[in-house]
Design a protein around this motif. Structure first.
Motif, short mmCIF file in Angstrom:
data_model
loop_
_atom_site.label_atom_id
_atom_site.label_comp_id
_atom_site.label_asym_id
_atom_site.label_seq_id
_atom_site.Cartn_x
_atom_site.Cartn_y
_atom_site.Cartn_z
N LEU A 44 33.03 -22.54 26.36
CA LEU A 44 34.83 -21.21 25.47
C LEU A 44 35.07 -22.03 24.09
O LEU A 44 35.39 -21.66 23.08
CB LEU A 44 35.20 -20.93 26.65
CG LEU A 44 35.81 -20.18 25.84
CD1 LEU A 44 35.89 -19.43 25.85
CD2 LEU A 44 36.96 -19.68 27.09
N SER A 45 35.40 -23.35 25.20
CA SER A 45 36.58 -24.26 23.77
C SER A 45 35.38 -24.51 22.79
O SER A 45 35.99 -24.45 21.20
CB SER A 45 36.90 -25.03 23.94
OG SER A 45 37.49 -25.30 25.38
N VAL A 46 34.29 -24.89 21.99
CA VAL A 46 33.55 -24.98 21.30
C VAL A 46 33.19 -23.94 20.56
O VAL A 46 33.40 -23.47 19.22
CB VAL A 46 32.04 -25.47 21.39
CG1 VAL A 46 30.77 -25.45 20.67
CG2 VAL A 46 32.30 -27.35 22.59
N LEU A 47 32.97 -22.68 20.86
CA LEU A 47 32.85 -21.23 20.99
C LEU A 47 33.86 -20.44 19.34
O LEU A 47 34.29 -19.84 19.00
CB LEU A 47 31.85 -20.33 21.18
CG LEU A 47 30.40 -20.16 21.57
CD1 LEU A 47 30.81 -19.84 22.88
CD2 LEU A 47 29.59 -20.53 20.69
N LEU A 48 35.06 -20.59 20.82
CA LEU A 48 35.92 -20.47 19.89
C LEU A 48 36.86 -21.31 18.71
O LEU A 48 37.45 -21.19 17.70
CB LEU A 48 37.78 -20.65 20.61
CG LEU A 48 37.70 -20.07 22.44
CD1 LEU A 48 39.05 -20.44 22.90
CD2 LEU A 48 38.43 -18.38 21.12
N LEU A 49 36.45 -22.71 18.27
CA LEU A 49 36.61 -23.65 17.87
C LEU A 49 35.75 -22.94 16.47
O LEU A 49 36.06 -22.90 14.70
CB LEU A 49 36.46 -25.28 17.44
CG LEU A 49 37.69 -25.84 18.81
CD1 LEU A 49 36.85 -27.30 18.89
CD2 LEU A 49 39.04 -25.42 17.81
N LEU A 50 34.96 -22.63 16.59
CA LEU A 50 33.60 -22.50 15.56
C LEU A 50 34.33 -20.89 15.25
O LEU A 50 33.69 -20.24 14.13
CB LEU A 50 32.02 -21.69 16.47
CG LEU A 50 31.26 -23.07 16.39
CD1 LEU A 50 29.98 -22.98 17.08
CD2 LEU A 50 31.33 -24.13 15.22
N SER A 51 34.52 -19.91 15.88
CA SER A 51 35.09 -18.83 15.51
C SER A 51 35.86 -18.48 14.51
O SER A 51 36.29 -18.25 13.05
CB SER A 51 35.45 -17.89 17.29
OG SER A 51 36.62 -18.37 17.60
N LEU A 52 37.21 -19.44 15.18
CA LEU A 52 38.59 -19.93 14.44
C LEU A 52 38.20 -20.68 12.78
O LEU A 52 38.30 -20.00 11.69
CB LEU A 52 39.16 -21.27 14.67
CG LEU A 52 40.59 -20.15 15.91
CD1 LEU A 52 40.55 -20.95 16.72
CD2 LEU A 52 40.86 -18.93 15.67
N ALA A 53 36.81 -21.55 12.75
CA ALA A 53 36.40 -21.47 11.71
C ALA A 53 35.35 -20.51 10.90
O ALA A 53 35.94 -20.76 9.33
CB ALA A 53 35.33 -22.90 11.70
N ALA A 54 34.83 -19.70 11.73
CA ALA A 54 34.58 -18.95 10.56
C ALA A 54 35.61 -17.88 10.47
O ALA A 54 34.48 -17.39 9.16
CB ALA A 54 33.24 -18.02 11.82
N THR A 55 36.50 -17.37 11.03
CA THR A 55 37.02 -16.67 10.64
C THR A 55 38.34 -17.01 9.14
O THR A 55 38.22 -16.23 8.16
CB THR A 55 38.38 -16.60 11.56
OG1 THR A 55 37.89 -16.07 12.80
CG2 THR A 55 39.33 -15.44 10.73
N ALA A 56 38.06 -18.73 9.50
CA ALA A 56 39.08 -18.69 7.68
C ALA A 56 38.13 -19.31 6.83
O ALA A 56 38.53 -18.14 5.73
CB ALA A 56 39.40 -20.64 8.47
N ALA A 57 36.75 -19.23 7.15
CA ALA A 57 35.54 -19.27 5.73
C ALA A 57 35.78 -17.36 5.42
O ALA A 57 35.55 -17.57 4.53
CB ALA A 57 34.72 -20.19 6.55
N ILE A 58 35.85 -16.60 6.13
CA ILE A 58 35.70 -15.21 5.85
C ILE A 58 36.66 -15.36 4.99
O ILE A 58 36.35 -14.36 4.16
CB ILE A 58 35.11 -14.44 7.33
CG1 ILE A 58 33.76 -14.67 7.42
CG2 ILE A 58 35.95 -13.20 6.68
CD1 ILE A 58 34.05 -14.13 8.48
N LEU A 59 38.31 -15.40 5.58
CA LEU A 59 38.56 -15.28 4.64
C LEU A 59 38.95 -15.84 2.98
O LEU A 59 39.87 -15.30 2.22
CB LEU A 59 39.91 -15.10 5.76
CG LEU A 59 40.27 -14.87 6.75
CD1 LEU A 59 41.66 -15.08 7.30
CD2 LEU A 59 40.73 -13.33 6.16
#
Length: 237
Positions: A44-59
């Motif tokens: 969960l921690s790994v995927l949350l970090l990936l999702s936050l990074a992916a959100t930033a990349a999309i923005l």
């Protein structure tokens, strides 16, 4: 605007629902729940970090992502898609957490909250479209998508409230042997997810050169074609 934020959640659902449930149920008698939650919380921690990074990349780079999967769109359509993508990107983190809670519900044999996803998300989408389409246009649809996933997240949090309090934590212990065993079972799921996403992206790439609206037509046609499989596959699961 819908496809890009859903690429990572496809892997996440595989990691939690498809891979975690058999892992948890198979090893719980031998290892106990505490040790298994260590592995799940690391994932969960790994995927949350990936999702936050992916959100930033999309923005930050929405235009580059849209051009990569739909190079045939006109400049005006790309600009509009960028506006919508900057909204739907905020659905990514709720989708990741919701996938984890869905797996927890399945392990606990609680299926009602999980089955409500299609109802709760679409209720919010319909409400936003009817309430805001006249003033903000299709942006209301994008906000409805985000709002629907947020509402379903709260539904899942209420259903899993005991596990949230007692078991779910943000930790990072990649050397845990059980976590590595968990990852070994995730490999086939990852391969299947990559194949499905790749086919979708390649298809959309070609369709983007057709008339305006062709991508939406393709998506709705695919949904209708897959409806019988979704109904029966979900029932069997």
């Amino acid at each position: 605007a819908v496809l890009i934020p859903n690429i990572l959640p496809v892997f996440v659902r595989g990691a939690f629902v498809t891979a975690f449930v058999p892992f948890f149920l198979r090893l719980r008698p031998a290892h106990g729940e505490f040790a298994l939650w260590q592995a799940a919380n690391t994932m969960l921690s790994v995927l949350l970090l990936l999702s936050l990074a992916a959100t930033a990349a999309i923005l930050i780079w929405p235009q580059a992502m849209i051009n990569a999967i739909a190079p045939g769109l006109s400049l005006s359509t790309v600009a509009f898609a960028m506006d919508l993508l900057r909204i739907t990107a905020f659905a990514l983190v709720p989708l990741v957490v919701m996938s984890m809670l869905t797996a927890v519900s399945v392990c606990r044999q609680r299926f009602v909250a999980n089955s409500l996803e299609g109802i709760t998300t679409n209720i919010v989408v319909i409400a936003c479209v009817y309430g805001g389409a006249g003033s903000v246009g299709l942006h209301a649809l994008a906000w409805g998508i985000v709002g629907g996933f947020v509402l379903q997240l709260f539904v899942m949090m209420f259903s899993c409230r005991d596990d949230i309090v007692n078991n779910i934590r943000l930790i990072f212990w990649p050397r845990d042997p059980l976590f590595r065993e968990y990852l070994s079972g995730f490999g086939p799921v990852l391969l299947g997810s990559l194949t499905g996403i790749g086919m979708g992206i390649v298809t959309q790439l070609f369709v983007s050169y057709l008339d305006a609206g062709s991508i939406s037509i393709l998506q709705y046609a695919s949904m209708i074609a897959m409806l019988p499989i979704e109904i029966f596959a979900t029932s069997i699961q």
